[in-house]
Design an enzyme around this catalytic site. Sequence first.
Site, PDB file in Angstrom:
ATOM      1  N   HIS A   1      26.547  45.696   8.819  1.00 46.94           N
ATOM      2  CA  HIS A   1      27.422  46.831   9.086  1.00 46.94           C
ATOM      3  C   HIS A   1      27.389  47.777   7.889  1.00 46.94           C
ATOM      4  O   HIS A   1      27.102  47.363   6.756  1.00 46.94           O
ATOM      5  CB  HIS A   1      28.856  46.361   9.318  1.00 46.94           C
ATOM      6  CG  HIS A   1      29.055  45.650  10.619  1.00 46.94           C
ATOM      7  ND1 HIS A   1      30.299  45.435  11.154  1.00 46.94           N
ATOM      8  CD2 HIS A   1      28.168  45.101  11.489  1.00 46.94           C
ATOM      9  CE1 HIS A   1      30.182  44.798  12.299  1.00 46.94           C
ATOM     10  NE2 HIS A   1      28.890  44.569  12.518  1.00 46.94           N
TER      11      HIS A   1
ATOM     12  N   GLU B   1      29.751  49.128   6.144  1.00 49.28           N
ATOM     13  CA  GLU B   1      30.664  48.763   5.059  1.00 49.28           C
ATOM     14  C   GLU B   1      30.079  47.656   4.188  1.00 49.28           C
ATOM     15  O   GLU B   1      30.141  47.725   2.952  1.00 49.28           O
ATOM     16  CB  GLU B   1      32.012  48.273   5.622  1.00 49.28           C
ATOM     17  CG  GLU B   1      32.708  49.260   6.521  1.00 49.28           C
ATOM     18  CD  GLU B   1      32.394  49.087   8.001  1.00 49.28           C
ATOM     19  OE1 GLU B   1      33.307  49.306   8.813  1.00 49.28           O
ATOM     20  OE2 GLU B   1      31.249  48.753   8.358  1.00 49.28           O
TER      21      GLU B   1
ATOM     22  N   CYS C   1      34.385  43.081   8.300  1.00 53.63           N
ATOM     23  CA  CYS C   1      34.310  44.046   7.199  1.00 53.63           C
ATOM     24  C   CYS C   1      35.623  44.106   6.429  1.00 53.63           C
ATOM     25  O   CYS C   1      35.618  44.223   5.203  1.00 53.63           O
ATOM     26  CB  CYS C   1      33.906  45.410   7.726  1.00 53.63           C
ATOM     27  SG  CYS C   1      32.193  45.426   8.326  1.00 53.63           S
TER      28      CYS C   1
ATOM     29  N   CYS D   1      35.841  46.528  11.195  1.00 51.23           N
ATOM     30  CA  CYS D   1      36.107  45.364  12.041  1.00 51.23           C
ATOM     31  C   CYS D   1      36.704  44.260  11.158  1.00 51.23           C
ATOM     32  O   CYS D   1      36.802  44.398   9.936  1.00 51.23           O
ATOM     33  CB  CYS D   1      34.813  44.886  12.702  1.00 51.23           C
ATOM     34  SG  CYS D   1      33.624  44.167  11.532  1.00 51.23           S
TER      35      CYS D   1
END
EC number: 3.5.4.33
Length: 162
Positions: free
Chosen positions: A54, A56, A87, A84
């Site tokens: 992801h 992040e 993260c 999410c």
Amino acid sequence: MHDSDKYFMKCAIFLAKISEMIGEVPVGAVLVFNNTIIGKGLNSSILNHDPTAHAEIKALRNGAKFLKNYRLLHTTLYVTLEPCIMCYGAIIHSRISRLVFGAKYKNLQKYICCKNHFFINKNFRKISITQEVLESECSNLLSSFFKRKRKIATKYFNNNII
């Protein structure tokens, strides 16, 4: 909101657009220390066959390499979409000081069990959160991406290709 929030969010939006160009969900992130970007990330889970790739996570990893420390004290993470749970966990453990995001992650409400997204010990260090910076630009990027995806899927489904 700080004066520089819009500037750094625009940097994250630029990365989100690159993510979209490579077929990923358009999410971008930048990690900032002393008004300098020290980590950049864009979604690449599909490309890398990695569910943790992801934006992040990638920005945090790059920032940690830059600082040569996994503790990212006094940093701010800018991300185009509210993180999410995975993260959020990485954000909490990296000890960033501040999180700034654009679009709200509407599905997150299904998973959160505690107030204010914190599902850890109350004595743990708190993170300052600024929400909905350039929200419409971030949201529009995501909605147009998913509209195109649905249109393509519908076309294939309706023509019995799938």
